[in-house]
Design a protein around this motif. Structure first.
Motif, short mmCIF file in Angstrom:
data_model
loop_
_atom_site.label_atom_id
_atom_site.label_comp_id
_atom_site.label_asym_id
_atom_site.label_seq_id
_atom_site.Cartn_x
_atom_site.Cartn_y
_atom_site.Cartn_z
N UNK A 186 -21.90 -1.19 0.98
CA UNK A 186 -21.09 -0.78 0.13
C UNK A 186 -21.28 0.63 -0.20
N UNK A 187 -20.22 1.64 -0.66
CA UNK A 187 -20.57 3.10 -0.79
C UNK A 187 -21.23 3.43 -1.73
N UNK A 188 -22.36 4.02 -1.65
CA UNK A 188 -23.50 4.37 -2.58
C UNK A 188 -22.59 5.15 -3.77
N UNK A 189 -21.75 5.96 -3.84
CA UNK A 189 -21.03 6.30 -5.00
C UNK A 189 -19.71 6.90 -4.38
N UNK A 190 -18.81 7.62 -5.42
CA UNK A 190 -17.44 7.88 -4.84
C UNK A 190 -17.41 8.88 -3.71
N UNK A 191 -18.33 9.74 -3.82
CA UNK A 191 -18.43 10.74 -2.78
C UNK A 191 -18.47 9.92 -1.38
N UNK A 192 -19.37 8.91 -1.28
CA UNK A 192 -19.62 8.13 -0.23
C UNK A 192 -18.58 7.22 0.44
N UNK A 193 -17.51 7.13 -0.50
CA UNK A 193 -16.52 5.77 -0.31
C UNK A 193 -15.34 6.41 0.85
N UNK A 194 -15.48 7.50 1.51
CA UNK A 194 -14.59 8.05 2.28
C UNK A 194 -14.02 6.91 3.62
N UNK A 195 -15.14 6.15 3.93
CA UNK A 195 -15.17 5.46 4.94
C UNK A 195 -14.64 4.05 4.69
N UNK A 196 -14.06 3.74 3.32
CA UNK A 196 -13.73 2.47 2.97
C UNK A 196 -12.14 2.64 2.75
N UNK A 197 -11.23 1.70 3.08
CA UNK A 197 -9.96 1.72 3.07
C UNK A 197 -9.43 1.82 1.60
N UNK A 198 -8.45 2.47 1.18
CA UNK A 198 -7.90 2.49 -0.36
C UNK A 198 -7.47 1.04 -0.73
N UNK A 199 -7.44 0.13 -0.11
CA UNK A 199 -6.91 -1.06 -0.52
C UNK A 199 -8.05 -2.02 -0.93
N UNK A 200 -9.57 -1.28 -0.33
CA UNK A 200 -10.59 -1.96 -0.69
C UNK A 200 -11.44 -1.22 -1.61
N UNK A 201 -10.64 -0.11 -2.14
CA UNK A 201 -11.46 0.62 -3.29
C UNK A 201 -12.12 1.87 -2.79
N UNK A 202 -11.82 2.19 -1.61
CA UNK A 202 -12.32 3.44 -1.10
C UNK A 202 -11.51 4.51 -1.31
N UNK A 203 -11.85 5.75 -0.61
CA UNK A 203 -10.72 6.94 -0.75
C UNK A 203 -10.30 7.47 0.47
N UNK A 204 -10.16 6.59 1.67
CA UNK A 204 -9.68 7.12 2.57
C UNK A 204 -8.06 7.13 2.43
N UNK A 205 -7.41 7.89 3.18
CA UNK A 205 -6.13 8.12 3.01
C UNK A 205 -5.06 7.02 3.02
N UNK A 206 -4.35 6.69 2.44
CA UNK A 206 -3.33 5.18 2.70
C UNK A 206 -2.61 5.68 4.02
N UNK A 207 -1.97 4.47 4.55
CA UNK A 207 -1.23 4.78 5.59
C UNK A 207 0.25 5.37 5.29
N UNK A 208 0.81 5.05 4.07
CA UNK A 208 1.96 5.85 3.44
C UNK A 208 1.52 7.45 3.03
N UNK A 209 0.38 7.79 2.81
CA UNK A 209 0.19 9.30 2.42
C UNK A 209 0.04 9.87 3.87
N UNK A 210 -0.42 9.32 4.93
CA UNK A 210 -0.39 9.89 6.10
C UNK A 210 0.92 10.10 6.70
N UNK A 211 1.72 9.04 6.45
CA UNK A 211 3.04 9.41 6.84
C UNK A 211 3.82 10.46 6.35
N UNK A 212 3.49 10.74 5.11
CA UNK A 212 4.23 11.83 4.19
C UNK A 212 3.56 12.99 4.45
N UNK A 213 2.45 13.28 5.24
CA UNK A 213 1.63 14.42 5.40
C UNK A 213 2.00 15.17 6.59
#
Length: 239
Positions: A212-239
């Protein structure tokens, strides 16, 4: 013709895995046929996915010929290796040429690797699938093998620095049974069924992942729906 480059590259990959302390967990390699053509279909979350997807076929003693964008073949370092390993360049302006080359490879008994999302998914979730992999399997009558990779994004992915040192990252590879196809099933429906099967394998790999991610900074590799901070597909479509 003797394979003079591919086997040594696999040997180098094994050495790299040991040096990095990677923990590979491969399940389902028995589904890869020992002979004859097959289309191996995987999700795409890292620049190194082809390394791990290809390595997963080594228990079956198969060499996977991956379809990859043409720019990789023009690179002064990767280009000669990709050509020597008989991978298949894809020019997006002339896609029919790569498709015909893939058909020839399948008919000659090769395993062809395809990433049907076409590009890396920055959300680390499945994007929509292009239908080329299914069409190739239908046209040549070869098995269609679903695969899911997880953990490779932690090594090197789009928008993040490389982490190629000794990190002991777990890498999960899940290979499913061949997808049963009928001549009556619509191409779009079969492509969606393939995507659903890859999704099942991906979820299985994610659930079994031992880190699991060590901390919030390390959560970039986890999808948002699993509690991570990777961008959601919706956010990427809006970008």
């Amino acid at each position: 013709m003797a394979e003079l480059v591919y086997p040594p590259v696999i040997g180098c990959a094994r050495t790299m895995f040991r040096m990095q302390g990677l923990r590979l967990d491969i399940a389902g390699a028995e589904h890869i046929p020992r002979e004859g053509g097959a289309v191996l279909v995987s999700n795409h979350i890292s620049y190194l996915d082809f390394v791990f997807a290809g390595f997963a076929a080594t228990p079956a003693k198969r060499l996977v010929r991956f379809m990859a964008k043409e720019s990789v073949f023009r690179h002064k370092l990767s280009g000669p290796l990709m050509r020597a390993m008989k991978h298949i360049p894809v020019d997006r302006q002339r896609g029919e040429h790569a498709y015909d080359n893939a058909l020839r490879a399948l008919r000659s008994g090769e395993v062809v690797g395809v990433f049907p999302e076409a590009t890396i998914s920055p959300s680390f979730t499945l994007k929509s699938f292009k239908s080329g992999a299914v069409r190739m399997a239908q046209e040549t009558g070869v098995p269609l093998l679903p695969m899911a990779l997880w953990g490779t994004q932690r090594l090197w992915t789009k928008g993040h620095p490389r982490h190629l040192g000794r990190h002991h990252f777990p890498i999960m590879v899940r290979i499913g049974a061949p997808l049963e196809m009928t001549g009556r099933e619509h191409l779009g429906a079969l492509t969606e069924r393939l995507r659903a099967r890859v999704q099942e394998l991906l979820e299985s790999a994610q659930q079994a992942y031992p880190a699991r991610p060590r901390d919030a900074h390390d959560s970039w590799w986890l999808p948002a729906h699993l509690g991570g901070t990777a961008p959601t597909p919706e956010a990427l479509r809006r970008a």
